[in-house]
Design a protein around this motif. Structure first.
Motif, PDB file in Angstrom:
ATOM      1  N   ASN A   1       0.811  -1.215   0.000  1.00  0.00           N
ATOM      2  CA  ASN A   1       0.000   0.000   0.000  1.00  0.00           C
ATOM      3  C   ASN A   1       0.846   1.267   0.000  1.00  0.00           C
ATOM      4  O   ASN A   1       0.391   2.316  -0.483  1.00  0.00           O
ATOM      5  CB  ASN A   1      -0.943  -0.003   1.206  1.00  0.00           C
ATOM      6  N   SER A   2       2.055   1.181   0.536  1.00  0.00           N
ATOM      7  CA  SER A   2       2.923   2.362   0.591  1.00  0.00           C
ATOM      8  C   SER A   2       4.011   2.347  -0.480  1.00  0.00           C
ATOM      9  O   SER A   2       4.907   3.193  -0.459  1.00  0.00           O
ATOM     10  CB  SER A   2       3.579   2.457   1.975  1.00  0.00           C
ATOM     11  N   SER A   3       3.949   1.406  -1.422  1.00  0.00           N
ATOM     12  CA  SER A   3       5.004   1.257  -2.418  1.00  0.00           C
ATOM     13  C   SER A   3       4.810   2.190  -3.602  1.00  0.00           C
ATOM     14  O   SER A   3       3.716   2.725  -3.837  1.00  0.00           O
ATOM     15  CB  SER A   3       5.048  -0.189  -2.924  1.00  0.00           C
ATOM     16  N   GLU A   4       5.884   2.375  -4.357  1.00  0.00           N
ATOM     17  CA  GLU A   4       5.820   3.177  -5.576  1.00  0.00           C
ATOM     18  C   GLU A   4       4.915   2.518  -6.611  1.00  0.00           C
ATOM     19  O   GLU A   4       4.216   3.202  -7.362  1.00  0.00           O
ATOM     20  CB  GLU A   4       7.228   3.349  -6.153  1.00  0.00           C
ATOM     21  N   GLU A   5       4.939   1.181  -6.650  1.00  0.00           N
ATOM     22  CA  GLU A   5       4.114   0.456  -7.612  1.00  0.00           C
ATOM     23  C   GLU A   5       2.623   0.689  -7.355  1.00  0.00           C
ATOM     24  O   GLU A   5       1.835   0.856  -8.290  1.00  0.00           O
ATOM     25  CB  GLU A   5       4.429  -1.036  -7.547  1.00  0.00           C
ATOM     26  N   ALA A   6       2.233   0.720  -6.083  1.00  0.00           N
ATOM     27  CA  ALA A   6       0.835   0.978  -5.746  1.00  0.00           C
ATOM     28  C   ALA A   6       0.445   2.405  -6.112  1.00  0.00           C
ATOM     29  O   ALA A   6      -0.668   2.657  -6.588  1.00  0.00           O
ATOM     30  CB  ALA A   6       0.591   0.723  -4.269  1.00  0.00           C
ATOM     31  N   ALA A   7       1.364   3.348  -5.890  1.00  0.00           N
ATOM     32  CA  ALA A   7       1.094   4.736  -6.242  1.00  0.00           C
ATOM     33  C   ALA A   7       0.937   4.896  -7.751  1.00  0.00           C
ATOM     34  O   ALA A   7       0.069   5.645  -8.226  1.00  0.00           O
ATOM     35  CB  ALA A   7       2.222   5.629  -5.725  1.00  0.00           C
ATOM     36  N   LEU A   8       1.769   4.177  -8.518  1.00  0.00           N
ATOM     37  CA  LEU A   8       1.665   4.238  -9.977  1.00  0.00           C
ATOM     38  C   LEU A   8       0.336   3.656 -10.443  1.00  0.00           C
ATOM     39  O   LEU A   8      -0.316   4.213 -11.329  1.00  0.00           O
ATOM     40  CB  LEU A   8       2.827   3.477 -10.601  1.00  0.00           C
ATOM     41  N   LEU A   9      -0.081   2.563  -9.823  1.00  0.00           N
ATOM     42  CA  LEU A   9      -1.371   1.966 -10.177  1.00  0.00           C
ATOM     43  C   LEU A   9      -2.508   2.926  -9.872  1.00  0.00           C
ATOM     44  O   LEU A   9      -3.438   3.078 -10.676  1.00  0.00           O
ATOM     45  CB  LEU A   9      -1.570   0.649  -9.415  1.00  0.00           C
ATOM     46  N   GLU A  10      -2.444   3.589  -8.751  1.00  0.00           N
ATOM     47  CA  GLU A  10      -3.487   4.545  -8.374  1.00  0.00           C
ATOM     48  C   GLU A  10      -3.551   5.691  -9.379  1.00  0.00           C
ATOM     49  O   GLU A  10      -4.639   6.167  -9.739  1.00  0.00           O
ATOM     50  CB  GLU A  10      -3.203   5.082  -6.976  1.00  0.00           C
TER      51      GLU A  10
END
Length: 652
Positions: A320-329
């Protein structure tokens, strides 16, 4: 993406390239049961057209629940946003018309060949299509067969428990093929947009699993459909066929991203996948909480400072705090807000929703054609029953062989009529396996809104009646004359009529019970019990005037076997006379029933005298025929009401 798949050449190497808006998106999806228990928590992902998403996780992680939600089949309370090609789904049930769901079990009709199975699926999915699509339906089906690698098996039967057919992996490909052809050639020539697969490789070996997934991948690349599949313990080769993977555990998300980036992502978290180790097995091991307490903590897959199931919570927190999750969002939110807020129901033309059930008469005739093929080929459907009834006829004919018309055989005639009518009805349980196969197919196809319970049950009746009449004729030809029933054409054909009505009512009972309890053992037990009940309260074993009042005022009056038995008794006895010995001392006084003396000193007992002595009233054949038909119709109507109720329950 091309709007006309009829012009598509299957086997072309150039995949459909879709714009960023052409995708399936699900953002912050959560689900709870009616009791409030959380099933899914904040699940997000995005699948572009032509791509395949693997949903991976241990048992109980929520994979099937998520698939049901994406296919709009779930009864859970759902929060979050799901959109297709930039159009938000608001729960409108028409979304099913462009989402195809392949369940874990292969619900196929074993008596049909591979080509026939796909042809019927295409015809049912395209009954409202334009003539252009219908003319090319065979070409499209053959193209799908070729892409799925089934050309050599095209004319091979799927297979039944007693007839060998195709392999398990080939059956999985046929199940997928049904969905792929369901709308090809239908309205506007459009195919489905999303293909949802539940445990697509379940029960397959590594080679078969790879073949199934690779064929689906090829088709997805060609047609631009979106494939979302839950998968259990795939081999490395199979796993790498997917474009992206969603890792779940305990209803939470631990990873979403390209398959090729799995190793890099988890290495950054301190969880290194050893060389030559299957990445899918690694993902399953680090998210399986069932056996963590018994594992050796020396495993390199676990962080030494994290105990037990806390590892899963840590993985989800890190994600939830990863860069990958931020990119998906960012990808999920980078849409035109106006498009996201548009209602599916107001934009049907954009999504290409199909009206698959607009021509109910055509649908019914397609089902009839398919059922006739099955009934003709599948010996479990009617072949076994014909043999059973012929064996019963021979048994009865030899046991009650050439009964004479005398007072000593009167009871034997009654027994023969009761035994024959009751066991003809009881042996209808042999139809349960065949109906359950049809029911499984109906359940699968009704979810796709290809047709409803009315067409299903109507086709069942249309196909079943001729076979039941054939059974009644064959049984009567053998048993009637061997037993020595009344030698009359009228008597014979009335006997056939009553047996036919008995079978129709008995099969209606099977349909009703099997629709409510579609489990073989349960349906068998309930149907057998019901037949035992009909035998007990029908008035033969216990006469109505001594029958317990509860049974008399309830089941006695709705017992179709009672009316069949009474009708057959009057048909046999009323117009017949039975002899009894005449003695010089007493004349006919020694007869079992009141008799009259004839010239050659033989006492004769009229059939009406026998009926009166046994407490039978008048002959109401017309009323009894109407009542049996009404009872059979009522059971079919109850089956329809039940299936309609279940369909509405699922829809809402």
């Amino acid at each position: 993406m091309s709007e006309d798949h009829n012009d598509l050449e299957f086997g072309q190497s150039v995949p459909v390239v879709s714009p960023s808006s052409s995708s399936l998106c699900f953002a912050h999806v959560s689900a709870r049961t009616s009791s409030g228990r959380a099933i899914l928590s904040d699940i997000s992902g995005r699948v572009p057209r032509g791509n395949m998403l693997a949903i991976l996780g241990p048992s109980g992680s929520g994979k099937t629940s998520l698939l049901d939600i994406l296919a709009n089949r779930s009864t859970l309370s759902v929060e979050g946003r799901i959109c297709l090609d930039g159009v938000t789904r608001n729960g409108d049930k028409q979304v099913r018309n462009h989402v195809r769901y392949v369940q874990q079990e292969d619900a196929l009709i074993g008596a049909l060949t591979v080509r026939e199975t796909l042809l019927f699926a295409a015809r049912l999915g395209g009954v409202s299509g334009k003539s252009k699509g219908l003319r090319n339906i065979h070409q499209h089906v053959d193209s799908v067969i070729s892409v799925l690698g089934l050309s050599e098996q095209a004319n091979t039967k799927v297979g039944t428990p007693i007839q060998r057919g195709i392999s398990g992996g080939q059956k999985r490909r046929v199940s997928v093929g049904e969905k792929l052809v369901a709308n090809i050639g239908g309205a506007d020539g459009k195919s489905c947009d999303v293909l949802v697969l539940d445990e697509v490789t379940s029960g397959l070996d590594a080679v078969a699993a790879y073949e199934v997934v690779s064929r689906i991948k090829e088709f997805a690349a060609i047609t631009g459909i979106i494939v979302v599949a839950s998968i259990h313990q795939p081999s490395t080769a199979t796993f790498t066929l997917f474009d992206s993977v969603l890792l779940m555990s305990q209803g939470k998300q631990a990873y979403f991203g390209p398959v090729g980036q799995v190793t890099e992502y988890f290495s950054k978290q301190g969880l290194t996948i050893p060389a030559n180790y299957n990445p899918a097995e690694f993902l399953l091991e680090i998210t399986n909480t069932d056996f963590m307490a018994t594992r050796e903590r020396s495993s390199s897959f676990f962080k030494a400072d994290i105990q037990g199931s806390d590892q899963v919570d840590e993985l989800c927190r890190v994600w939830n705090s990863s860069e990958e999750a931020a990119l998906l969002e960012t990808l999920l939110s980078n849409k035109d807000n106006e498009d996201l807020d548009r209602d599916v129901a107001t934009d049907i033309s954009r999504l290409g929703l199909l009206s698959s059930i607009s021509d109910a008469s055509n649908t019914t005739m397609i089902l009839v054609e398919r059922s006739v093929l099955k009934a003709y080929r599948d010996i479990l459907a009617y072949g076994v029953r014909v043999i059973m009834y012929l064996c019963l006829a021979i048994l009865m004919g030899t046991v009650w062989l050439r009964l004479g018309a005398n007072e000593n055989t009167i009871q034997s005639f009654f027994n023969a009529i009761f035994f024959g009518s009751a066991f003809m009805s009881f042996m209808a349980v042999a139809y349960i396996p065949a109906f359950l196969e049809d029911y499984a197919t109906y359940k699968k196809e009704s979810h796709e809104k290809l047709y409803g319970p009315a067409a299903f049950l109507l086709a069942n009746v249309i196909v079943g009646l001729p076979f039941l009449f054939l059974i009644a004729i064959l049984f009567s030809v053998v048993e009637y004359w061997m037993t020595g029933f009344r030698s009359s054409a009228t008597g014979f054909f009335r006997f056939v009529m009553w047996l036919f009505l008995d079978l129709v009512a008995a099969e209606s009972l099977v349909v009703l019970v099997s629709s409510i309890a579609p489990i073989f053992v349960a349906a068998l037990a309930i149907t057998a019990f019901a037949n035992g009940l009909w035998m007990s309260v029908g008035g033969f074993l216990v006469q109505p005037n001594v029958l317990n009042r509860f049974w008399y005022y309830t089941f006695y009056w709705i017992d179709y076997q009672r009316y069949v038995f009474d009708g057959m008794i009057f048909n046999e006895v009323e117009s017949r006379s039975y002899s009894c010995p005449w003695t010089a001392e007493g004349g006919c006084s020694g007869c079992m029933y009141s008799a009259s003396e004839v010239e050659d000193q033989v006492c004769m007992i009229s059939g009406q005298t026998v009926l009166d002595a046994r407490g039978y009233g008048g002959d109401h054949t017309g009323l009894w025929v109407g009542l049996v038909i009404a009872i059979a119709f009522a059971m079919r109507l109850l089956a329809y009401a039940w299936l309609k109720f279940m369909a509405r329950r699922i829809a809402h």
